[in-house]
Write an enzyme that holds these catalytic residues in place. Structure first.
Site, PDB file in Angstrom:
ATOM      1  N   CYS A   1       2.734   4.361   8.665  1.00 45.55           N
ATOM      2  CA  CYS A   1       4.154   4.431   9.026  1.00 45.55           C
ATOM      3  C   CYS A   1       4.844   5.251   7.940  1.00 45.55           C
ATOM      4  O   CYS A   1       4.177   6.027   7.246  1.00 45.55           O
ATOM      5  CB  CYS A   1       4.756   3.038   9.216  1.00 45.55           C
ATOM      6  SG  CYS A   1       4.684   1.946   7.771  1.00 45.55           S
TER       7      CYS A   1
HETATM    8  C1  RB5 Z   1      10.755   3.999  10.134  1.00 48.20           C
HETATM    9  O1  RB5 Z   1      10.857   3.165  11.212  1.00 48.20           O
HETATM   10  C2  RB5 Z   1      10.207   3.227   8.936  1.00 48.20           C
HETATM   11  O2  RB5 Z   1      10.943   2.072   8.715  1.00 48.20           O
HETATM   12  C3  RB5 Z   1       8.748   2.846   9.131  1.00 48.20           C
HETATM   13  O3  RB5 Z   1       7.998   3.983   9.384  1.00 48.20           O
HETATM   14  C4  RB5 Z   1       8.060   2.161   7.976  1.00 48.20           C
HETATM   15  O4  RB5 Z   1       8.268   2.863   6.790  1.00 48.20           O
HETATM   16  C5  RB5 Z   1       8.292   0.735   7.822  1.00 48.20           C
HETATM   17  O5  RB5 Z   1       7.749   0.063   6.948  1.00 48.20           O
END
Ligand code: RB5
Length: 152
Positions: free
Chosen positions: A65
């Site tokens: 993420c």
């Molecule tokens: C974006 O939604 C961001 O919050 C996600 O990619 C991540 O970093 C969450 O932990």
């Protein structure tokens, strides 16, 4: 080794790049998405991949993420899962050798693509070392049994 891969929209490009990297190494990779840059619910991706690993359908998983953190926090809610966020190769190696982490998480906004490939390679090349770490991982499992509640 079979691998399950998942990401949110922040890590779509990194996921595609790592997928190609893993396939070029001859690994069996299943891509659980996402497949577009539309805003996604990263906990749902983390849950799906984690349940697959916990069920024994794949040997290991990689979740990506923006930071790697939300994926790890979610994955660690699934019974039997040990997920580690690693942005350096030493941690990636130790996540396997000491912690027996079946899931690696990384943040596409934290690491560059070449470093990410190196981290994945270090993690894949490492296995749980047992020895003194066995009792500690067993203790994690006991704690999980006692404190992780709810329908799985
Ligand atoms: C974006 O939604 C961001 O919050 C996600 O990619 C991540 O970093 C969450 O932990």
């Amino acid at each position: 080794m079979s691998l399950a891969l998942g990401c949110d929209e922040a890590a779509l490009d990194l996921k595609n790049l790592l997928k190609a990297h893993l396939e070029a190494k001859g690994l069996v990779v299943k891509d659980f998405g996402v497949h577009t840059s539309a805003p996604a619910m990263y906990p749902d991706i983390a849950l799906e991949v984690s349940l697959e690993i916990a069920a024994g359908h794949f040997d290991r998983g990689i979740l990506l993420c923006g930071t790697g953190l939300g994926m790890a926090i979610t994955a660690n809610k699934v019974f039997g899962i040990r997920a580690a966020t690693c942005h350096d190769t030493y941690s990636a190696e130790r996540a396997r050798k000491s912690n027996d982490a079946q899931i690696l998480t990384m943040g596409a906004r934290v690491v560059g693509s070449e470093l990410a490939k190196t981290i994945v390679d270090a993690w894949l090349a490492s296995e749980f070392q047992g020895g003194g770490s066995t009792a500690k991982v067993e203790r994690i499992k006991q704690i999980e049994k006692k404190h992780l509640r709810g329908d799985q």
